[in-house]
Write a protein that holds these residues in place. Structure first.
Motif, PDB file in Angstrom:
ATOM      1  N   ASN A  75      50.917  32.777  60.302  1.00  0.00           N
ATOM      2  CA  ASN A  75      50.140  31.708  60.923  1.00  0.00           C
ATOM      3  C   ASN A  75      49.807  32.058  62.367  1.00  0.00           C
ATOM      4  O   ASN A  75      50.670  32.531  63.117  1.00  0.00           O
ATOM      5  N   GLY A  76      48.574  31.845  62.738  1.00  0.00           N
ATOM      6  CA  GLY A  76      48.151  32.107  64.101  1.00  0.00           C
ATOM      7  C   GLY A  76      47.705  33.529  64.351  1.00  0.00           C
ATOM      8  O   GLY A  76      47.246  33.846  65.457  1.00  0.00           O
ATOM      9  N   ARG A  77      47.831  34.383  63.346  1.00  0.00           N
ATOM     10  CA  ARG A  77      47.411  35.784  63.501  1.00  0.00           C
ATOM     11  C   ARG A  77      46.113  36.008  62.734  1.00  0.00           C
ATOM     12  O   ARG A  77      45.940  35.514  61.618  1.00  0.00           O
ATOM     13  N   SER A  78      45.215  36.765  63.321  1.00  0.00           N
ATOM     14  CA  SER A  78      43.911  37.013  62.713  1.00  0.00           C
ATOM     15  C   SER A  78      43.743  38.496  62.403  1.00  0.00           C
ATOM     16  O   SER A  78      44.464  39.354  62.937  1.00  0.00           O
ATOM     17  N   GLU A  79      42.784  38.775  61.553  1.00  0.00           N
ATOM     18  CA  GLU A  79      42.456  40.172  61.263  1.00  0.00           C
ATOM     19  C   GLU A  79      42.041  40.906  62.539  1.00  0.00           C
ATOM     20  O   GLU A  79      42.425  42.056  62.765  1.00  0.00           O
ATOM     21  N   GLY A  80      41.261  40.252  63.362  1.00  0.00           N
ATOM     22  CA  GLY A  80      40.833  40.873  64.609  1.00  0.00           C
ATOM     23  C   GLY A  80      42.002  41.221  65.508  1.00  0.00           C
ATOM     24  O   GLY A  80      42.030  42.298  66.127  1.00  0.00           O
ATOM     25  N   ALA A  81      42.992  40.320  65.574  1.00  0.00           N
ATOM     26  CA  ALA A  81      44.168  40.593  66.401  1.00  0.00           C
ATOM     27  C   ALA A  81      44.973  41.755  65.835  1.00  0.00           C
ATOM     28  O   ALA A  81      45.501  42.586  66.581  1.00  0.00           O
ATOM     29  N   LEU A  82      45.086  41.822  64.510  1.00  0.00           N
ATOM     30  CA  LEU A  82      45.797  42.936  63.869  1.00  0.00           C
ATOM     31  C   LEU A  82      45.114  44.254  64.204  1.00  0.00           C
ATOM     32  O   LEU A  82      45.773  45.240  64.569  1.00  0.00           O
ATOM     33  N   ARG A  83      43.800  44.282  64.103  1.00  0.00           N
ATOM     34  CA  ARG A  83      43.070  45.525  64.365  1.00  0.00           C
ATOM     35  C   ARG A  83      43.187  45.922  65.833  1.00  0.00           C
ATOM     36  O   ARG A  83      43.327  47.109  66.147  1.00  0.00           O
ATOM     37  N   ALA A  84      43.132  44.947  66.717  1.00  0.00           N
ATOM     38  CA  ALA A  84      43.260  45.244  68.147  1.00  0.00           C
ATOM     39  C   ALA A  84      44.653  45.771  68.465  1.00  0.00           C
ATOM     40  O   ALA A  84      44.818  46.727  69.241  1.00  0.00           O
ATOM     41  N   PHE A  85      45.674  45.146  67.883  1.00  0.00           N
ATOM     42  CA  PHE A  85      47.050  45.610  68.100  1.00  0.00           C
ATOM     43  C   PHE A  85      47.199  47.048  67.614  1.00  0.00           C
ATOM     44  O   PHE A  85      47.832  47.883  68.280  1.00  0.00           O
ATOM     45  N   ALA A  86      46.623  47.353  66.450  1.00  0.00           N
ATOM     46  CA  ALA A  86      46.736  48.696  65.896  1.00  0.00           C
ATOM     47  C   ALA A  86      46.060  49.723  66.806  1.00  0.00           C
ATOM     48  O   ALA A  86      46.579  50.832  66.993  1.00  0.00           O
ATOM     49  N   ARG A  87      44.920  49.370  67.372  1.00  0.00           N
ATOM     50  CA  ARG A  87      44.246  50.300  68.290  1.00  0.00           C
ATOM     51  C   ARG A  87      45.117  50.580  69.511  1.00  0.00           C
ATOM     52  O   ARG A  87      45.215  51.723  69.969  1.00  0.00           O
ATOM     53  N   ASN A  88      45.759  49.558  70.021  1.00  0.00           N
ATOM     54  CA  ASN A  88      46.659  49.763  71.156  1.00  0.00           C
ATOM     55  C   ASN A  88      47.881  50.587  70.752  1.00  0.00           C
ATOM     56  O   ASN A  88      48.369  51.428  71.515  1.00  0.00           O
ATOM     57  N   ARG A 136      53.257  39.732  59.891  1.00  0.00           N
ATOM     58  CA  ARG A 136      53.570  39.522  58.471  1.00  0.00           C
ATOM     59  C   ARG A 136      54.022  38.101  58.206  1.00  0.00           C
ATOM     60  O   ARG A 136      54.983  37.617  58.791  1.00  0.00           O
ATOM     61  N   ALA A 137      53.342  37.439  57.283  1.00  0.00           N
ATOM     62  CA  ALA A 137      53.804  36.133  56.820  1.00  0.00           C
ATOM     63  C   ALA A 137      55.028  36.304  55.928  1.00  0.00           C
ATOM     64  O   ALA A 137      55.178  37.333  55.262  1.00  0.00           O
ATOM     65  N   PRO A 138      55.924  35.317  55.880  1.00  0.00           N
ATOM     66  CA  PRO A 138      57.064  35.403  54.945  1.00  0.00           C
ATOM     67  C   PRO A 138      56.575  35.568  53.511  1.00  0.00           C
ATOM     68  O   PRO A 138      55.493  35.103  53.141  1.00  0.00           O
ATOM     69  N   LEU A 139      57.370  36.257  52.704  1.00  0.00           N
ATOM     70  CA  LEU A 139      57.021  36.418  51.298  1.00  0.00           C
ATOM     71  C   LEU A 139      56.948  35.066  50.600  1.00  0.00           C
ATOM     72  O   LEU A 139      57.754  34.169  50.868  1.00  0.00           O
TER      73      LEU A 139
END
Length: 233
Positions: A75-88, A136-139
């Motif tokens: 919750n609160g995490r977006s695809e864009g944020a994931l991609r930005a974090f990965a680039r960093n 990661r969301a909980p399973l």
């Protein structure tokens, strides 16, 4: 989680221009970069087998080695944020060099595995698991129940509860899957055939783990496709 949300995974996938990528994708009959079917490169001696059936399970995921197993976003995490974090994340990293890859049987399926153990690889893989954990969301109960169907040691259970996947940390084993589960009588001949095909298609020598990839699955009925391939440094 309902299972209808997209899932993401952090993988190692070699560059699209590499012989290794071409070999793996042709073996599975699927190119996860374009998301399209590829003509099967059936290894010599396996022409009489149902190759599409024997590779159907890994074809869903595309050719890769898992670093962080598929997850829905918290919750609160977006695809864009994931991609930005990965680039960093990749900006400050240096490659990990493996002595090479060998075709081996892991139980009933065939995969490429490191020719020699690598402590640097183990540290890198667990670092990825931990770094991306906030996304990661909980399973879901269904996913947890599915995982618990496999025989797990207490350590595996602890990893599953902590990271949503049991085979991390000292339980991690780098592998690039080439088949689904095979009948016992096919394991040895298919391994031998794939070893020969791999030797013909991919130059021998070290493998540089010089990038991570984000793969995305739109829903549980879809295949994973490449979202980003992010070289280190």
């Amino acid at each position: 989680m309902t299972g209808s949300a997209p899932r993401y995974a952090i993988y190692f996938a070699p560059s699209a221009e590499s012989a290794l990528w071409r070999f793996g994708s042709a073996t599975l009959g699927y190119d996860a970069i374009g998301g399209g079917e590829k003509p099967f490169a059936v290894p010599p001696g396996c022409e009489a087998l149902d190759w599409a059936g024997l590779t159907s399970e890994p074809r869903r995921y595309g050719f890769h080695a898992t670093l962080k197993a598929p997850f829905e976003l918290s919750n609160g995490r977006s695809e864009g944020a994931l991609r930005a974090f990965a680039r960093n994340y990749v900006a400050g990293r240096t490659p990990v060099t493996l002595a090479g890859l060998a075709v081996n049987a892991l139980g009933h399926f065939i995969a490429l595995t490191p020719a020699e153990p690598s402590e640097a690889l183990q540290h890198f893989a667990f670092d990825v698991v931990q770094a991306f954990e906030p996304f990661r969301a909980p399973l879901s109960e269904a996913d947890l129940a599915r995982r618990l169907q496999s025989p797990l040691t207490p350590a595996h259970r602890a990893y599953l509860e902590a990271f949503g996947y049991p085979y991390v940390g000292d339980a991690f084993r780098f592998h690039m899957t080439l088949t689904g589960s095979l009948p016992q009588d096919l394991v040895s001949p298919v391994r031998t055939a794939l070893a020969g095909a791999h030797a013909q298609a991919v130059p021998a020598g070290p493998l540089l783990l010089d990038r991570i990839a984000i793969f995305k699955q739109a829903d549980r009925a879809s295949r994973f496709t490449l979202l980003d391939s992010l070289p280190f440094g």
